[in-house]
Design a protein around this motif. Sequence first.
Motif, PDB file in Angstrom:
ATOM      1  N   GLN A 186       1.441 -12.465   0.551  1.00 22.49           N
ATOM      2  CA  GLN A 186      -0.054 -12.116   0.867  1.00 22.49           C
ATOM      3  C   GLN A 186       0.201 -11.608   2.099  1.00 22.49           C
ATOM      4  O   GLN A 186      -0.667 -10.227   2.385  1.00 22.49           O
ATOM      5  CB  GLN A 186      -0.653 -13.454   1.120  1.00 22.49           C
ATOM      6  N   GLN A 187       0.716 -11.977   3.282  1.00 21.87           N
ATOM      7  CA  GLN A 187       0.704 -11.398   4.669  1.00 21.87           C
ATOM      8  C   GLN A 187       1.217  -9.936   4.809  1.00 21.87           C
ATOM      9  O   GLN A 187       1.042  -8.907   5.498  1.00 21.87           O
ATOM     10  CB  GLN A 187       1.305 -12.285   5.847  1.00 21.87           C
ATOM     11  N   TRP A 188       2.469  -9.762   3.927  1.00 22.46           N
ATOM     12  CA  TRP A 188       3.002  -8.340   3.703  1.00 22.46           C
ATOM     13  C   TRP A 188       1.805  -7.245   3.126  1.00 22.46           C
ATOM     14  O   TRP A 188       1.986  -6.319   3.703  1.00 22.46           O
ATOM     15  CB  TRP A 188       4.396  -8.319   2.926  1.00 22.46           C
ATOM     16  N   ALA A 189       1.393  -7.871   2.172  1.00 19.16           N
ATOM     17  CA  ALA A 189       0.554  -7.037   1.403  1.00 19.16           C
ATOM     18  C   ALA A 189      -0.866  -6.665   2.347  1.00 19.16           C
ATOM     19  O   ALA A 189      -1.130  -5.472   2.041  1.00 19.16           O
ATOM     20  CB  ALA A 189      -0.085  -7.700   0.148  1.00 19.16           C
ATOM     21  N   LEU A 190      -1.217  -7.724   2.973  1.00 19.51           N
ATOM     22  CA  LEU A 190      -2.077  -7.389   3.975  1.00 19.51           C
ATOM     23  C   LEU A 190      -1.911  -6.250   5.014  1.00 19.51           C
ATOM     24  O   LEU A 190      -2.852  -5.558   5.507  1.00 19.51           O
ATOM     25  CB  LEU A 190      -2.758  -8.670   4.826  1.00 19.51           C
ATOM     26  N   ALA A 191      -0.486  -6.343   5.417  1.00 19.94           N
ATOM     27  CA  ALA A 191      -0.376  -5.444   6.469  1.00 19.94           C
ATOM     28  C   ALA A 191      -0.416  -3.906   6.050  1.00 19.94           C
ATOM     29  O   ALA A 191      -0.756  -2.984   6.749  1.00 19.94           O
ATOM     30  CB  ALA A 191       1.188  -5.569   6.789  1.00 19.94           C
ATOM     31  N   VAL A 192      -0.046  -3.542   4.732  1.00 17.50           N
ATOM     32  CA  VAL A 192       0.032  -2.452   4.032  1.00 17.50           C
ATOM     33  C   VAL A 192      -1.627  -2.136   3.667  1.00 17.50           C
ATOM     34  O   VAL A 192      -2.207  -1.035   4.118  1.00 17.50           O
ATOM     35  CB  VAL A 192       0.531  -2.524   2.820  1.00 17.50           C
ATOM     36  N   THR A 210       7.894  -4.421   9.260  1.00 14.27           N
ATOM     37  CA  THR A 210       8.748  -5.529   8.760  1.00 14.27           C
ATOM     38  C   THR A 210       8.159  -5.743   7.468  1.00 14.27           C
ATOM     39  O   THR A 210       8.921  -6.383   6.411  1.00 14.27           O
ATOM     40  CB  THR A 210       8.205  -6.848   9.624  1.00 14.27           C
ATOM     41  N   ALA A 211       6.874  -5.656   6.916  1.00 17.58           N
ATOM     42  CA  ALA A 211       6.250  -5.976   5.762  1.00 17.58           C
ATOM     43  C   ALA A 211       6.863  -5.281   4.873  1.00 17.58           C
ATOM     44  O   ALA A 211       7.198  -5.543   3.469  1.00 17.58           O
ATOM     45  CB  ALA A 211       4.607  -5.926   5.842  1.00 17.58           C
ATOM     46  N   THR A 212       6.939  -3.666   4.976  1.00 21.54           N
ATOM     47  CA  THR A 212       7.558  -2.915   4.078  1.00 21.54           C
ATOM     48  C   THR A 212       8.946  -3.212   3.739  1.00 21.54           C
ATOM     49  O   THR A 212       9.482  -3.009   2.477  1.00 21.54           O
ATOM     50  CB  THR A 212       7.612  -1.521   4.462  1.00 21.54           C
TER      51      THR A 212
END
Length: 239
Positions: A186-192, A210-212
């Motif tokens: 969820q947090q990775w997707a929010l970063a994008v 980091t998220a990517t």
Amino acid sequence: MYDPTVARLTYRALLGRRRALILCALPVLLIVISAAVRSFAGADDQVASDLLGGFALATMVPIIGVIAGTGAIGPEIDDGSVVYLLAKPVKRPTIIFTKLIVAIAVTMAFSALPTFIAGMILNGNGQQVAVAYTVAALVASIAYAALFLLLGTVTRHAVVFGLVYALVWEALFGSLVSGARTLSVQQWALAVGHKVTGGDLVTSDVGLPTATVLLVVVTVLATWYAGQRLRSLTLAGEE
């Protein structure tokens, strides 16, 4: 790497009457709630962000990912019908890749599209909220589908473990323990989503680089290991 026959069979399994009703339940609920909130509260950017983040991305997307990801292969392994699929002259990585594409497509269709519709209802995409959460839902769909497809090859209780991860780890621990957010799809997707729109209402505790990296690594590794699990299952049957 993509087999139309495997894809057709997988779509048929995922979109059967019973499973399709389950897939439609949360999107319909999201849209109904959004319409009710808009009628009572008007167009409020913060309310729109809270609803899309708290319900759409944190609850609806992972649950649909669980249904699509595990349902793409888990039932075939459980009832033994996967043997007939493995007997076909189709490479095992092709089977996994095809099922992953189907799971991603179904997850996106039943999560990203309703998220966008709900966002437009809530505030007409004010401050790019609808677009940001739609992008986040699209990105999350890929990682969730890969993770839960892997679970479907690893355990007969894939749905249970998938729901535990989605609702306990991400929703509960992710909201209470800051360190857990680093390992949250969820947090990775929010970063994008935040990077694409630049909106202040959509934020993440994880940086975009980091998220990517984590999104790519998790998706690739989960897909690869699912292929290895399917390969070992074949060898065990042949022995």
